[in-house]
Motif scaffolding. Structure first.
Motif, PDB file in Angstrom:
ATOM      1  N   THR A   2       0.855  -1.062   0.101  1.00 11.53           N
ATOM      2  CA  THR A   2       0.052   0.050   0.090  1.00 11.53           C
ATOM      3  C   THR A   2       0.838   1.184   0.029  1.00 11.53           C
ATOM      4  O   THR A   2       1.734   1.574   0.970  1.00 11.53           O
ATOM      5  CB  THR A   2      -1.030  -0.081   1.344  1.00 11.53           C
ATOM      6  OG1 THR A   2      -1.629  -1.427   1.207  1.00 11.53           O
ATOM      7  CG2 THR A   2      -1.668   1.309   1.294  1.00 11.53           C
ATOM      8  N   THR A   3       0.826   2.213  -0.923  1.00  9.99           N
ATOM      9  CA  THR A   3       1.360   3.558  -1.022  1.00  9.99           C
ATOM     10  C   THR A   3       0.545   4.434  -0.939  1.00  9.99           C
ATOM     11  O   THR A   3      -0.809   4.346  -1.234  1.00  9.99           O
ATOM     12  CB  THR A   3       2.167   3.580  -2.303  1.00  9.99           C
ATOM     13  OG1 THR A   3       1.209   3.293  -3.304  1.00  9.99           O
ATOM     14  CG2 THR A   3       3.188   2.434  -2.368  1.00  9.99           C
ATOM     15  N   GLN A   4       0.986   5.662  -0.429  1.00  8.06           N
ATOM     16  CA  GLN A   4       0.289   6.907  -0.232  1.00  8.06           C
ATOM     17  C   GLN A   4      -0.101   7.734  -1.671  1.00  8.06           C
ATOM     18  O   GLN A   4      -1.012   8.468  -1.714  1.00  8.06           O
ATOM     19  CB  GLN A   4       0.786   7.954   0.637  1.00  8.06           C
ATOM     20  CG  GLN A   4       0.785   7.379   2.153  1.00  8.06           C
ATOM     21  CD  GLN A   4       1.462   8.292   3.187  1.00  8.06           C
ATOM     22  OE1 GLN A   4       1.925   9.326   2.887  1.00  8.06           O
ATOM     23  NE2 GLN A   4       1.645   7.691   4.569  1.00  8.06           N
ATOM     24  N   THR A 183      13.475   2.537  -3.593  1.00  7.92           N
ATOM     25  CA  THR A 183      13.440   3.767  -3.325  1.00  7.92           C
ATOM     26  C   THR A 183      12.223   4.471  -4.011  1.00  7.92           C
ATOM     27  O   THR A 183      11.720   5.317  -3.383  1.00  7.92           O
ATOM     28  CB  THR A 183      14.655   4.697  -4.427  1.00  7.92           C
ATOM     29  OG1 THR A 183      15.955   3.872  -3.741  1.00  7.92           O
ATOM     30  CG2 THR A 183      14.979   5.942  -3.997  1.00  7.92           C
ATOM     31  N   ILE A 184      11.750   4.099  -5.296  1.00  6.49           N
ATOM     32  CA  ILE A 184      10.523   4.602  -5.562  1.00  6.49           C
ATOM     33  C   ILE A 184       9.514   4.361  -4.775  1.00  6.49           C
ATOM     34  O   ILE A 184       8.532   5.031  -4.319  1.00  6.49           O
ATOM     35  CB  ILE A 184      10.043   4.085  -7.059  1.00  6.49           C
ATOM     36  CG1 ILE A 184      11.160   4.787  -8.136  1.00  6.49           C
ATOM     37  CG2 ILE A 184       8.721   4.507  -7.614  1.00  6.49           C
ATOM     38  CD1 ILE A 184      11.111   4.147  -9.304  1.00  6.49           C
ATOM     39  N   PHE A 185       9.394   3.173  -4.168  1.00  3.89           N
ATOM     40  CA  PHE A 185       8.353   2.741  -3.081  1.00  3.89           C
ATOM     41  C   PHE A 185       8.365   3.452  -1.970  1.00  3.89           C
ATOM     42  O   PHE A 185       7.504   3.819  -1.455  1.00  3.89           O
ATOM     43  CB  PHE A 185       8.801   0.963  -2.763  1.00  3.89           C
ATOM     44  CG  PHE A 185       7.653   0.200  -3.538  1.00  3.89           C
ATOM     45  CD1 PHE A 185       6.261   0.513  -3.705  1.00  3.89           C
ATOM     46  CD2 PHE A 185       8.492  -1.026  -4.101  1.00  3.89           C
ATOM     47  CE1 PHE A 185       5.762  -0.509  -4.591  1.00  3.89           C
ATOM     48  CE2 PHE A 185       7.605  -1.784  -4.799  1.00  3.89           C
ATOM     49  CZ  PHE A 185       6.152  -1.777  -5.039  1.00  3.89           C
ATOM     50  N   CYS A 186       9.547   3.827  -1.327  1.00  9.10           N
ATOM     51  CA  CYS A 186       9.922   4.471  -0.219  1.00  9.10           C
ATOM     52  C   CYS A 186       9.303   5.964  -0.425  1.00  9.10           C
ATOM     53  O   CYS A 186       8.630   6.508   0.458  1.00  9.10           O
ATOM     54  CB  CYS A 186      11.114   4.766   0.151  1.00  9.10           C
ATOM     55  SG  CYS A 186      11.677   5.379   1.554  1.00  9.10           S
ATOM     56  N   VAL A 198      14.433   2.961   2.913  1.00  6.13           N
ATOM     57  CA  VAL A 198      14.571   2.317   1.402  1.00  6.13           C
ATOM     58  C   VAL A 198      14.675   0.704   1.693  1.00  6.13           C
ATOM     59  O   VAL A 198      13.947  -0.085   0.650  1.00  6.13           O
ATOM     60  CB  VAL A 198      15.350   2.880   0.457  1.00  6.13           C
ATOM     61  CG1 VAL A 198      15.607   2.130  -0.664  1.00  6.13           C
ATOM     62  CG2 VAL A 198      15.304   4.235   0.142  1.00  6.13           C
ATOM     63  N   ARG A 199      15.527   0.413   2.486  1.00  2.83           N
ATOM     64  CA  ARG A 199      15.865  -1.011   2.517  1.00  2.83           C
ATOM     65  C   ARG A 199      14.823  -2.093   2.937  1.00  2.83           C
ATOM     66  O   ARG A 199      14.557  -3.057   2.516  1.00  2.83           O
ATOM     67  CB  ARG A 199      16.842  -1.281   3.345  1.00  2.83           C
ATOM     68  CG  ARG A 199      17.597  -2.681   3.592  1.00  2.83           C
ATOM     69  CD  ARG A 199      18.431  -3.073   4.657  1.00  2.83           C
ATOM     70  NE  ARG A 199      19.721  -2.011   4.796  1.00  2.83           N
ATOM     71  CZ  ARG A 199      19.903  -1.245   5.613  1.00  2.83           C
ATOM     72  NH1 ARG A 199      18.845  -1.234   6.768  1.00  2.83           N
ATOM     73  NH2 ARG A 199      20.850  -0.312   5.847  1.00  2.83           N
ATOM     74  N   LYS A 200      13.661  -1.292   3.831  1.00  2.00           N
ATOM     75  CA  LYS A 200      12.526  -2.074   4.301  1.00  2.00           C
ATOM     76  C   LYS A 200      11.436  -2.396   2.954  1.00  2.00           C
ATOM     77  O   LYS A 200      10.588  -3.122   3.306  1.00  2.00           O
ATOM     78  CB  LYS A 200      12.074  -1.811   5.741  1.00  2.00           C
ATOM     79  CG  LYS A 200      11.519  -0.349   5.316  1.00  2.00           C
ATOM     80  CD  LYS A 200      11.204   0.256   6.816  1.00  2.00           C
ATOM     81  CE  LYS A 200      10.526   1.601   6.664  1.00  2.00           C
ATOM     82  NZ  LYS A 200      10.123   2.105   7.788  1.00  2.00           N
ATOM     83  N   GLN A 201      11.619  -1.665   1.896  1.00  2.00           N
ATOM     84  CA  GLN A 201      10.723  -1.713   0.955  1.00  2.00           C
ATOM     85  C   GLN A 201      10.669  -2.761   0.245  1.00  2.00           C
ATOM     86  O   GLN A 201      11.798  -3.536  -0.111  1.00  2.00           O
ATOM     87  CB  GLN A 201      10.516  -0.322   0.182  1.00  2.00           C
ATOM     88  CG  GLN A 201      10.592   0.796   0.870  1.00  2.00           C
ATOM     89  CD  GLN A 201       9.578   1.215   1.450  1.00  2.00           C
ATOM     90  OE1 GLN A 201       8.419   0.694   1.050  1.00  2.00           O
ATOM     91  NE2 GLN A 201       9.583   1.840   2.661  1.00  2.00           N
ATOM     92  N   GLY A 202       9.548  -3.037  -0.453  1.00  2.00           N
ATOM     93  CA  GLY A 202       9.422  -4.205  -1.426  1.00  2.00           C
ATOM     94  C   GLY A 202      10.311  -3.950  -2.687  1.00  2.00           C
ATOM     95  O   GLY A 202      10.712  -2.803  -2.849  1.00  2.00           O
ATOM     96  N   LYS A 203      10.641  -4.831  -3.610  1.00  2.00           N
ATOM     97  CA  LYS A 203      11.481  -4.878  -4.750  1.00  2.00           C
ATOM     98  C   LYS A 203      10.804  -5.010  -5.867  1.00  2.00           C
ATOM     99  O   LYS A 203      11.536  -5.004  -6.988  1.00  2.00           O
ATOM    100  CB  LYS A 203      12.876  -5.488  -4.556  1.00  2.00           C
ATOM    101  CG  LYS A 203      12.639  -6.803  -4.689  1.00  2.00           C
ATOM    102  CD  LYS A 203      14.224  -7.726  -4.559  1.00  2.00           C
ATOM    103  CE  LYS A 203      13.867  -9.118  -4.382  1.00  2.00           C
ATOM    104  NZ  LYS A 203      13.657  -9.777  -2.920  1.00  2.00           N
ATOM    105  N   TYR A 204       9.782  -5.596  -6.106  1.00  3.40           N
ATOM    106  CA  TYR A 204       8.911  -5.972  -7.177  1.00  3.40           C
ATOM    107  C   TYR A 204       7.794  -4.844  -7.496  1.00  3.40           C
ATOM    108  O   TYR A 204       6.962  -4.642  -6.669  1.00  3.40           O
ATOM    109  CB  TYR A 204       8.361  -7.201  -6.970  1.00  3.40           C
ATOM    110  CG  TYR A 204       9.289  -8.360  -6.924  1.00  3.40           C
ATOM    111  CD1 TYR A 204      10.346  -8.421  -7.546  1.00  3.40           C
ATOM    112  CD2 TYR A 204       9.019  -9.059  -5.804  1.00  3.40           C
ATOM    113  CE1 TYR A 204      11.361  -9.545  -7.447  1.00  3.40           C
ATOM    114  CE2 TYR A 204      10.187 -10.179  -5.484  1.00  3.40           C
ATOM    115  CZ  TYR A 204      11.100 -10.281  -6.260  1.00  3.40           C
ATOM    116  OH  TYR A 204      12.132 -11.226  -5.904  1.00  3.40           O
TER     117      TYR A 204
END
Length: 311
Positions: A2-4, A183-186, A198-204
């Motif tokens: 989920t992103t804002q 980084t984009i997810f963050c 950034v590290r804790k975000q998903g990569k797909y």
């Protein structure tokens, strides 16, 4: 995840670096062998109004992205010394340099690599399966020919991605790919752009170029199946020409599909983008902190102050 917000900012992994492209600026960041970060920021070129329209914008975006991507890869490669730097140039190399000059030779090499970079995926994933499909016996029927052609496309694509992911240098580039996504997810989650966040975000990521290429292959199969069921083309060379003519339409439809699947969080959109996310297991790997730092540097340089990157 989920992103804002959803952002139009996109990226590309290159040799020991990342390119981030925003609505107003694009930034290329490369980590040199000594650990230094080299950054180049340029304004995003404007486009004619016609290239903002649905379908048209897809073809424009893909072909300019491929061209600019090859230029970025060549730029990043220029920072790393050639292992054969001490080897004397061949007579052919000396002739080319005499003919074009050092700067002209670089432009020639860049032009050739750009053409190859654009022609290779088109030839391998679109034209080759079409050519082979032309040899399927007429008695098998149009549907069987198109289905087999589509299967060949998917198999070639997956085998190609699987094979290059096992190459050491390419794997590092795919790790930078993961840093770009994270980084984009963050940023979309509204969190501060730090290595820890950034590290804790998903990569797909649903709007990844890998997913787009996979969708393009599926759409190409569907479009050609419809067209070739109306106009039965069996000659291998004519089929290849027909696919080339249909390519802008296929790219445009694929782009609009990806926009919808990446923007919406409905059950349908999540189901539609699932295959592309699975394919990313071949092209996106977990980055280290130094790669994340490169992605953050590139990202910060292209985030607009006026929110014009809203999807």
């Amino acid at each position: 995840m989920t992103t804002q917000k959803k952002t139009t900012i996109g990226g590309q992994a290159i040799i020991e670096g990342i390119v981030m492209k925003g609505p107003k600026k694009s930034c290329t960041v490369v980590r040199r062998a000594n650990g230094e970060l080299v950054s180049k920021t340029e304004p995003t070129p404007s486009r004619a109004p016609i290239w903002e329209k649905p379908i048209f914008r897809g073809a424009y975006t893909l072909f300019t992205a491929m061209k600019e991507g090859m230029q970025a890869i060549n730029y990043s490669a220029s920072f790393f010394e050639d292992e054969e730097a001490d080897v004397p140039p061949s007579r052919f190399e000396l002739w080319l340099e005499k003919k074009f000059g050092s700067e002209g030779l670089n432009k020639v090499i860049l032009s050739i690599s750009t053409v190859i970079g654009i022609a290779l995926p088109i030839g391998l994933f679109i034209l080759l399966p079409s050519f082979l499909g032309g040899f399927v016996p007429k008695t098998w029927g149009v549907l069987a020919r198109n289905v087999l052609e589509g299967c060949v496309r998917v198999i070639l694509f997956l085998l190609f991605m699987w094979s290059v992911s096992h190459m050491k240098d390419i794997r590092r580039t795919f790790e930078y790919h993961g840093a770009e996504h994270k980084t984009i997810f963050c940023y979309e989650a509204g969190e501060e752009l730090t290595v820890e966040n950034v590290r804790k975000q998903g990569k797909y990521h649903p709007r990844c170029g890998t997913s787009f290429m996979f969708v393009l292959i599926i759409i190409a199969t569907i479009v050609s199946s419809i067209v070739f069921s109306i106009i039965d083309i069996t000659n291998p060379f004519v089929r290849m020409l027909a696919h080339l003519l249909l390519l802008p339409l296929v790219v445009g439809i694929s782009y609009e599909f990806n926009r919808y699947a990446g923007r919406s969080e409905s059950l349908l959109s999540r189901a539609l983008r699932w295959p592309g996310l699975m394919v990313q297991h071949l092209t996106v790997f977990e980055p280290d902190d130094s790669m994340i730092e490169v992605a953050i540097t590139a990202m910060k340089a292209v985030i607009p102050d006026d929110g014009s990157d809203e999807w």
